[in-house]
Design an enzyme around this catalytic site. Structure first.
Site, short mmCIF file in Angstrom:
data_model
loop_
_atom_site.label_atom_id
_atom_site.label_comp_id
_atom_site.label_asym_id
_atom_site.label_seq_id
_atom_site.Cartn_x
_atom_site.Cartn_y
_atom_site.Cartn_z
N LYS A 3 -16.44 -2.57 -1.27
CA LYS A 3 -16.01 -3.98 -1.16
C LYS A 3 -14.62 -4.07 -0.55
CE LYS A 3 -16.55 -5.25 -5.53
NZ LYS A 3 -17.44 -4.43 -6.36
N GLY A 4 -13.74 -3.14 -0.97
CA GLY A 4 -12.36 -3.16 -0.49
C GLY A 4 -12.29 -2.99 1.02
N ASP A 134 -22.70 -7.76 -14.51
CA ASP A 134 -21.84 -7.26 -15.59
C ASP A 134 -21.43 -8.42 -16.48
OD1 ASP A 134 -21.82 -4.86 -14.29
OD2 ASP A 134 -19.75 -4.99 -13.56
N ILE A 135 -21.41 -8.19 -17.79
CA ILE A 135 -20.97 -9.25 -18.69
C ILE A 135 -19.53 -9.66 -18.36
CG2 ILE A 135 -20.35 -9.75 -21.11
CD1 ILE A 135 -22.71 -8.07 -21.96
N GLU A 136 -18.70 -8.66 -18.06
CA GLU A 136 -17.27 -8.92 -17.79
C GLU A 136 -17.04 -9.81 -16.57
OE1 GLU A 136 -15.90 -4.85 -17.06
OE2 GLU A 136 -15.19 -4.91 -19.14
N LYS A 174 -35.43 -0.86 1.13
CA LYS A 174 -35.91 -1.76 0.09
C LYS A 174 -34.97 -2.96 -0.10
CE LYS A 174 -39.30 -0.45 -1.83
NZ LYS A 174 -40.67 -0.72 -1.27
N GLN A 179 -32.59 -8.89 -3.68
CA GLN A 179 -33.23 -10.13 -4.15
C GLN A 179 -32.83 -10.39 -5.61
OE1 GLN A 179 -37.50 -10.40 -3.43
NE2 GLN A 179 -37.33 -8.89 -1.80
N GLY A 340 2.72 13.47 -10.18
CA GLY A 340 1.94 13.67 -11.40
C GLY A 340 2.79 13.48 -12.64
N CYS A 367 7.64 13.01 -5.44
CA CYS A 367 7.94 12.62 -6.82
C CYS A 367 7.97 13.85 -7.73
CB CYS A 367 6.99 11.52 -7.29
SG CYS A 367 7.77 10.48 -8.54
N HIS A 493 7.51 7.36 -3.22
CA HIS A 493 6.13 7.59 -2.77
C HIS A 493 5.95 7.07 -1.34
CE1 HIS A 493 4.32 8.89 -6.59
NE2 HIS A 493 5.28 8.17 -7.12
N GLU A 495 3.70 7.75 0.70
CA GLU A 495 2.28 7.52 1.02
C GLU A 495 1.87 6.06 0.81
OE1 GLU A 495 3.45 8.99 -1.66
OE2 GLU A 495 2.16 8.80 -3.41
N1 GLN Z 1 6.44 12.57 -14.12
C1 GLN Z 1 7.52 12.35 -13.22
C2 GLN Z 1 8.39 11.16 -13.64
O1 GLN Z 1 7.96 10.33 -14.39
C3 GLN Z 1 7.02 12.16 -11.81
C4 GLN Z 1 6.24 10.92 -11.60
C5 GLN Z 1 5.43 10.90 -10.34
O2 GLN Z 1 5.18 11.96 -9.75
N2 GLN Z 1 5.01 9.74 -9.91
O3 GLN Z 1 9.51 11.06 -13.22
#
Ligand code: GLN
Length: 521
Positions: A3-4, A134-136, A174, A179, A340, A367, A493, A495
């Site tokens: 959908k996105g 979906d109910i939601e 199908k 439908q 992470g 990060c 970030h 990205e």
């Molecule tokens: N865990 C790390 C922090 O909270 C890095 C966070 C992340 O990589 N987005 O600073």
């Protein structure tokens, strides 16, 4: 289902005809936002400039449209209820019984139209998450029914994305599930205007006619959305199916111009005709689900096209990098250590960084990846054997990465990190400055920990440079190693800001560095 991507493709086509368009996502789950969701549950959490933690579809919207989204572009059932309940506590409902209809549906409709005045949009596309039935989802379907009544049917149009399965044994497409889902929609009082049919095989005319008749839509409003090689093909496929024209007709809008997709097509041309290839290791811990690193993968697609280079990104689990790191990483042209949270996989990340640092393999840390690069340098170059981030080892005597001052008092988890866009000043003569080609940048953040400035002088004396600093509070945002061909760690970030028309400069430079390494190996 996609959908996105369909929403983003339609928006792209309308934008290419000169309309001012935005897209928003309404998610029927109860979490107030996806910020507290495990990436395994819902993929990456996308962060907007104004610091909202949002659904990853907003990333597609930005990558396709090249315009930023905001907090208002993502709403969940949790947020809707929170607003309504807060109003109830404030006494705003004057003693009335608060109910799904009209109070919840009113709040949904209010939020659907929130952006209307703000930026003078010609068209607002609202993607409803989940599935019909979906109910939601029910309050959202009811809100759509009401909204069409409120604004008049010539000002709103409903697109239903539906799957047309192919039975290979019978060699047959199908229409039955469609439908049924349309029947389900009709039961809530919503008649779809357009059917977008996801299919592995072309939809023949008779199937389109059948769908049109059974689902009560015009024949030309049955749109084929066939599997594509890349999501970036979808706007052109939708153009061929005339999705934009059908929508404009339904909304009584006169097209300002023929679609101008020159830049898009140039990008696709480069993407599909690479002259080189590099292989990048993505060292992370949510590798089972590619959606957890969605924006990173897409940034490589943009940066690869820019360099006319196919970028193969191979996920490597950080927990597998305890032993045999050299064999596992030696053949890569570059290594990215992913963002992470928490302790799991840290040792593998640090081992990988030591290996790429010592072997001049291009390195890009994002990060947590940047924080690990600092810890690795402290351990192995500065000789601070117990160096650590306090997220991992709060008892270490050399805490290189610590909790930000304003994070120390916070106990609640939702929406409390350092979030959104912040300024960063780049040091003249640094690699970062060369990559961006300017001194002042703005990048998006999502973290609680930061570089401990008590170690700044010592780490710089040992050869690692802080090349990007927040001018307002001195937080270190970028580190690099001038002695290495490409070693860059960023606290933000990047990205989240890469788009088809504006590939992120650090990703572009990293891919270029990987190409150089491959050439000179
Ligand atoms: N865990 C790390 C922090 O909270 C890095 C966070 C992340 O990589 N987005 O600073």
């Amino acid at each position: 289902m996609g959908k996105g991507i369909i929403a983003a493709s339609l928006a792209k086509l309308l934008q290419s005809r000169g309309f001012n368009v935005t897209i928003q996502k309404f998610d029927p789950y109860i979490n107030v936002d996806p910020g507290t969701l495990n990436p395994y549950e819902h993929g990456e959490c996308y962060v907007t400039n104004d610091g909202a933690e949002t659904d990853l579809d907003l990333g597609h919207y930005e990558r396709f449209l090249n315009t930023p989204t905001s907090r208002a572009n993502n709403v969940t059932t949790g947020r809707i209820y929170q607003t309504v309940i807060d109003k109830e506590r404030a006494g705003d409902f004057l003693g009335k019984t608060v109910q799904v209809i009209p109070h919840i549906t009113d709040e949904i409709k209010r939020r659907m139209r929130l952006l209307e005045d703000e930026k003078n949009y010609d068209v607002i596309i609202t993607e409803i998450g989940g599935t019909v039935g979906d109910i939601e989802s029910l309050p959202y379907l009811e809100a759509i029914r009401q909204l069409k009544r409120d604004v008049g049917s010539e000002n709103a149009c409903v697109i239903h994305l539906t799957l047309i399965p192919y039975l290979s044994a019978a060699k047959e497409l199908k229409t039955k599930p469609t439908q049924h889902s349309v029947k389900e929609l009709l039961m809530t009082g919503v008649q779809p205007d357009v059917l977008v049919c996801r299919t592995e095989h072309p939809l023949p005319k008779d199937i389109r006619e059948k769908l049109a008749l059974f689902c009560n839509v015009e024949s030309n409003a049955v749109i084929e959305a066939i599997d594509a090689d890349t999501i970036y093909d979808v706007p052109l496929l939708m153009l061929k199916e005339k999705l934009d024209k059908i929508i404009l007709k339904k909304l009584n809008l006169k097209s300002k111009m023929e679609p101008d997709l020159t830049n898009w097509k140039t990008f696709l041309g480069k993407l599909k005709n690479p002259t080189k290839e590099v292989t990048i290791a993505l060292v992370g811990k949510y590798n089972e689900l590619p959606d957890a690193y969605k924006s990173i993968y897409e940034s490589f697609v943009h940066a690869g096209a820019m360099n006319e280079c196919k970028v193969k990104v191979i996920p490597i689990h950080s927990e597998s990098l305890i032993e045999g790191v050299a064999e596992k990483l030696a053949n890569f042209d570059g290594v990215l250590v992913a963002p992470g949270f928490g302790e799991r996989g840290i040792e593998g990340k640090i081992n990988s960084i030591q290996f790429v640092r010592e072997n001049n393999i291009p390195f890009f840390g994002i990060c947590l990846g940047m924080q690990c690069a600092v810890v690795e340098y402290a351990k192995n170059v500065m000789g601070l054997k117990d160096a650590a981030s306090s997220e991992v080892n709060p008892n270490s005597s050399n805490i290189m990465i610590h909790l930000m001052e304003d994070q120390k008092k916070i106990t609640s988890k939702g929406g409390t990190m350092r979030l959104g866009a912040y300024n960063c000043k780049l040091a003249k003569g640094s690699l970062a400055h060369k990559i961006y080609g300017k001194s002042n940048i703005e990048e998006r953040h999502r973290h609680r920990y930061e570089f401990n400035n008590e170690y700044l002088e010592r780490i710089e004396a040992a050869g690692m440079k802080a090349s990007g600093v927040n001018p307002d509070n001195g937080l270190i945002e970028i580190i690099e190693l001038p002695s290495h061909p490409f070693f860059v760690g960023v606290q933000f970030h990047p990205e989240l800001k890469s788009t088809v028309e504006n590939p992120h400069p650090i990703f572009v430079a990293f891919v270029k560095a990987a190409m150089d390494r491959k050439l000179n190996r």
